[in-house]
Motif scaffolding. Structure first.
Motif, mmCIF file in Angstrom:
data_model
loop_
_atom_site.group_PDB
_atom_site.id
_atom_site.type_symbol
_atom_site.label_atom_id
_atom_site.label_comp_id
_atom_site.label_asym_id
_atom_site.label_seq_id
_atom_site.Cartn_x
_atom_site.Cartn_y
_atom_site.Cartn_z
ATOM 1 N N SER A 1 78.549 39.801 -13.886
ATOM 2 C CA SER A 1 80.074 39.119 -14.615
ATOM 3 C C SER A 1 79.614 38.942 -15.989
ATOM 4 N N THR A 2 80.783 39.383 -16.648
ATOM 5 C CA THR A 2 80.617 38.628 -17.951
ATOM 6 C C THR A 2 81.176 37.190 -18.115
ATOM 7 N N GLY A 3 81.916 37.020 -17.270
ATOM 8 C CA GLY A 3 82.902 35.670 -17.303
ATOM 9 C C GLY A 3 81.652 34.720 -17.000
ATOM 10 N N GLU A 4 80.955 35.124 -15.805
ATOM 11 C CA GLU A 4 80.117 34.009 -15.232
ATOM 12 C C GLU A 4 78.759 33.820 -16.049
ATOM 13 N N ARG A 5 78.633 35.050 -16.868
ATOM 14 C CA ARG A 5 77.526 34.687 -17.782
ATOM 15 C C ARG A 5 77.896 33.643 -19.094
ATOM 16 N N ILE A 6 78.914 33.850 -19.607
ATOM 17 C CA ILE A 6 79.491 32.966 -20.727
ATOM 18 C C ILE A 6 79.743 31.716 -19.948
ATOM 19 N N PHE A 7 80.225 31.529 -18.813
ATOM 20 C CA PHE A 7 80.632 30.288 -18.202
ATOM 21 C C PHE A 7 79.296 29.248 -18.183
ATOM 22 N N LEU A 8 78.418 29.953 -17.532
ATOM 23 C CA LEU A 8 77.152 29.236 -17.149
ATOM 24 C C LEU A 8 76.307 28.935 -18.317
ATOM 25 N N GLU A 9 76.228 29.943 -19.081
ATOM 26 C CA GLU A 9 75.516 29.563 -20.579
ATOM 27 C C GLU A 9 75.995 28.322 -21.193
ATOM 28 N N ALA A 10 77.598 28.336 -21.180
ATOM 29 C CA ALA A 10 77.922 27.383 -21.968
ATOM 30 C C ALA A 10 78.057 25.938 -20.949
ATOM 31 N N VAL A 11 77.935 26.029 -19.989
ATOM 32 C CA VAL A 11 77.824 24.818 -18.852
ATOM 33 C C VAL A 11 76.540 24.158 -19.271
ATOM 34 N N THR A 12 75.417 24.931 -19.464
ATOM 35 C CA THR A 12 74.075 24.716 -19.732
ATOM 36 C C THR A 12 73.875 24.279 -21.187
ATOM 37 N N GLY A 13 74.273 24.969 -22.072
ATOM 38 C CA GLY A 13 74.249 24.496 -23.529
ATOM 39 C C GLY A 13 74.822 23.289 -23.981
ATOM 40 N N GLY A 14 76.415 23.099 -22.962
ATOM 41 C CA GLY A 14 77.023 22.358 -23.513
ATOM 42 C C GLY A 14 76.519 20.673 -22.830
ATOM 43 N N HIS A 15 76.046 20.730 -21.877
ATOM 44 C CA HIS A 15 75.155 19.436 -21.368
ATOM 45 C C HIS A 15 74.179 19.110 -22.203
ATOM 46 N N GLN A 16 73.391 20.115 -22.754
ATOM 47 C CA GLN A 16 72.079 19.968 -23.440
ATOM 48 C C GLN A 16 72.683 19.293 -24.911
ATOM 49 N N ALA A 17 73.886 19.671 -25.307
ATOM 50 C CA ALA A 17 74.224 19.402 -26.681
ATOM 51 C C ALA A 17 74.831 17.996 -26.595
ATOM 52 N N LEU A 18 75.019 17.442 -25.610
ATOM 53 C CA LEU A 18 75.832 16.002 -25.213
ATOM 54 C C LEU A 18 74.760 15.135 -24.764
ATOM 55 N N GLY A 19 73.578 15.587 -24.816
ATOM 56 C CA GLY A 19 72.391 14.717 -24.250
ATOM 57 C C GLY A 19 72.393 14.640 -22.653
ATOM 58 N N ARG A 20 72.904 15.509 -22.060
ATOM 59 C CA ARG A 20 73.105 15.338 -20.631
ATOM 60 C C ARG A 20 72.393 16.387 -19.908
ATOM 61 N N PRO A 21 71.416 16.954 -20.203
ATOM 62 C CA PRO A 21 70.911 18.416 -19.569
ATOM 63 C C PRO A 21 70.457 18.224 -18.148
ATOM 64 N N GLY A 22 70.073 16.935 -17.723
ATOM 65 C CA GLY A 22 69.864 17.294 -16.178
ATOM 66 C C GLY A 22 71.292 16.974 -15.141
ATOM 67 N N LYS A 23 72.241 17.192 -16.038
ATOM 68 C CA LYS A 23 73.362 16.925 -15.235
ATOM 69 C C LYS A 23 74.394 18.020 -15.060
ATOM 70 N N SER A 24 73.712 19.225 -15.197
ATOM 71 C CA SER A 24 74.769 20.389 -15.690
ATOM 72 C C SER A 24 75.042 21.294 -14.572
ATOM 73 N N GLY A 25 74.295 21.103 -13.354
ATOM 74 C CA GLY A 25 74.593 22.062 -12.331
ATOM 75 C C GLY A 25 74.719 21.428 -11.067
ATOM 76 N N LEU A 26 75.476 22.111 -10.382
ATOM 77 C CA LEU A 26 75.805 21.518 -8.863
ATOM 78 C C LEU A 26 74.546 21.708 -8.029
ATOM 79 N N GLU A 27 73.523 21.042 -8.183
ATOM 80 C CA GLU A 27 72.364 21.159 -7.665
ATOM 81 C C GLU A 27 71.880 19.711 -7.333
ATOM 82 N N VAL A 28 70.766 19.615 -6.230
ATOM 83 C CA VAL A 28 70.306 18.129 -6.133
ATOM 84 C C VAL A 28 69.672 17.588 -7.226
ATOM 85 N N GLY A 29 69.975 16.265 -7.787
ATOM 86 C CA GLY A 29 69.395 16.046 -8.882
ATOM 87 C C GLY A 29 70.561 16.180 -9.914
ATOM 88 N N GLY A 30 71.449 16.784 -10.123
ATOM 89 C CA GLY A 30 72.393 17.008 -11.064
ATOM 90 C C GLY A 30 73.516 16.042 -10.673
#
Length: 456
Positions: free
Chosen positions: A355-384
């Motif tokens: 999926s093209t949209g899924e790759r763009i979306f997930l890359e932006a989720v990860t990169g966005g939280h890194q950029a805002l100093g929130r890298p451990g908070k980006s995914g719907l996983e235990v610890g996020g």
């Protein structure tokens, strides 16, 4: 503890079914397990996706959306748009800023953004003098986030000059300017507020190489902590690139890479006009490029070389910049469509057989939280963090579609109305497309707009 049941959830890059998410009082996800709606505080029949970080916003500019679309006597550009912006911001009061920011942040939440990087440079009073409380305008941004519930990385902006070579600032820029010492004092004051404001963190934003001199930039980097997010406008316009070359014999990204430790703490906003060695330098550094496709299209900036950059492992994030239109789907869509128009092909930014949209979306989720100093908070996983949006399964753009096309159907065929529910730290702030404070906030925004337009 708050428990959410999801019929479908995008976790760890995979769609999972019938999961029970438990979120502790701090907002952290402490468990994800098979469960049922009867065990939950909130039950969601829809498609849950991670909340998106909006890495680049100038809140006050939401109020001038649509006011710079009237052509002048000469060819319009970013620089003529900037003059309209300067005229507009001259009268904005602190209370009006809060009214505008609150309206903006409600719109962001309803679009699926759960945190924002506020690139905040409207510091001074209308006469250019500091308020008795130097953080007066910053405090109004904080108040708007508390009112709406969105997570905030506040990025106070250091702005000294009107152009390369320490050019004297224009009169219209008097509301932006700071000395380095006063700016550092402001950052220190804001950092002391962080423990008292849930969901808030602080970064810094040297505005651009044209607005901050090298001595101040180095002084700032030597003053702040090594892990503090650092955002900068760079290489947005060809004129900026040419002016930088005339000043330093180097292109903007080239100069930055040669003079600072470019690392994963950095977010290079726009970085539109790059040459191959600059693309490689950013990708290798781990820095994030903050892309704002709607604004970049509106201002005629040009197209970022996203295909080459992401192909080298470069990290991207999304922002709404001038806030002329708040749409997470449209930001993703324009990012891909710009590449398609430029390269005359399709599915440019997707992975093969995926999926093209899924790759763009997930890359932006990860990169966005890194950029805002929130890298451990980006995914719907235990610890996020329990920050998520639920997509309406009955929306016309999604209904009846195979699950692996849900993100594509939202981003390429949908809009904000696809977003049904939104939660921050497990607490629902948007339910069935409605924010509990939106009517009061909209009324206050309308009053501020009436006052501002009357003053033009």
């Amino acid at each position: 503890m708050i428990k959410h049941y999801f019929s479908d959830i995008l976790s760890g890059g995979r769609w999972l079914q019938d999961l029970l998410m438990t979120v502790d009082p701090s907002g952290s996800i402490i468990s994800l397990s098979k469960g049922s709606s009867s065990e939950a505080d909130h039950s969601h029949t829809g498609y849950a996706v991670p909340g998106m970080a909006n890495v680049h916003s100038h809140a006050f500019q939401r109020a001038m959306a649509g006011l710079a679309e009237f052509s002048g006597n000469e060819a319009d550009s970013f620089w003529s748009w900037r003059n309209v912006m300067y005229s507009f911001l001259g009268e904005i009061s602190p209370d009006q800023l809060q009214a505008i920011a609150s309206q903006l942040y409600v719109e962001m939440l309803k679009a699926g953004f759960t945190s924002v990087g506020e690139f905040h440079y409207l510091h001074n009073d209308t006469d250019g003098q500091a308020f008795s409380n130097p953080a007066e305008m910053s405090d109004k941004i904080v108040a708007a986030t508390l009112e709406t519930g969105i997570g905030l990385t506040l990025l106070p902006v250091l702005y000294q000059y009107g152009g390369f070579g320490a050019m004297e600032p224009k009169a219209q820029q008097r509301r932006f300017t700071h000395s380095l010492d006063h700016f550092v004092d402001l950052v220190d004051k804001l950092q002391k507020r962080v423990p008292d404001v849930a969901g808030m963190s602080i970064g810094v934003a040297p505005h651009s190489l044209r607005a901050v001199d090298p001595e101040a930039l180095m002084g700032l980097l030597n003053t702040i902590s090594a892990d503090m997010p650092c955002h900068i406008h760079i290489a947005e316009q060809n004129q900026e690139v040419e002016d930088c070359v005339n000043w330093s014999d180097q292109r903007p990204v080239e100069w930055l890479n040669n003079n600072v430790d470019l690392s994963d703490r950095w977010c290079l906003v726009h970085a539109t006009h790059l040459v191959p060695n600059e693309i490689a330098a950013i990708a290798n550094s781990g820095a994030v490029v903050g892309l704002c496709p709607i604004t970049e299209a509106n201002l005629g900036d040009g197209l970022f070389p996203a295909s080459e950059f992401m192909g080298q492992g470069g990290r991207i994030a999304l922002g709404s910049d001038s806030n002329i239109l708040i749409s997470l789907a449209e930001e993703c869509r324009l990012l891909e469509y710009g590449q398609r128009l430029n390269l005359q092909s399709r599915n440019i930014l997707g992975s093969k057989n995926a999926s093209t949209g899924e790759r763009i979306f997930l890359e932006a989720v990860t990169g966005g939280h890194q950029a805002l100093g929130r890298p451990g908070k980006s995914g719907l996983e235990v610890g996020g963090q329990g920050n998520f949006a639920v997509l309406d399964p009955l929306h016309p753009s999604i209904i009846g579609k195979p699950k692996h096309t849900v993100i594509d159907s939202w981003l390429f065929a949908g809009d904000n109305s696809v977003v049904k529910d939104v939660a921050i730290d497990g607490k629902l702030v948007v339910i069935d497309g409605h924010h509990s404070s939106e009517e009061v906030i909209k009324e206050r925004f309308g009053k501020a707009m009436t006052e501002l337009v009357a003053s033009l």
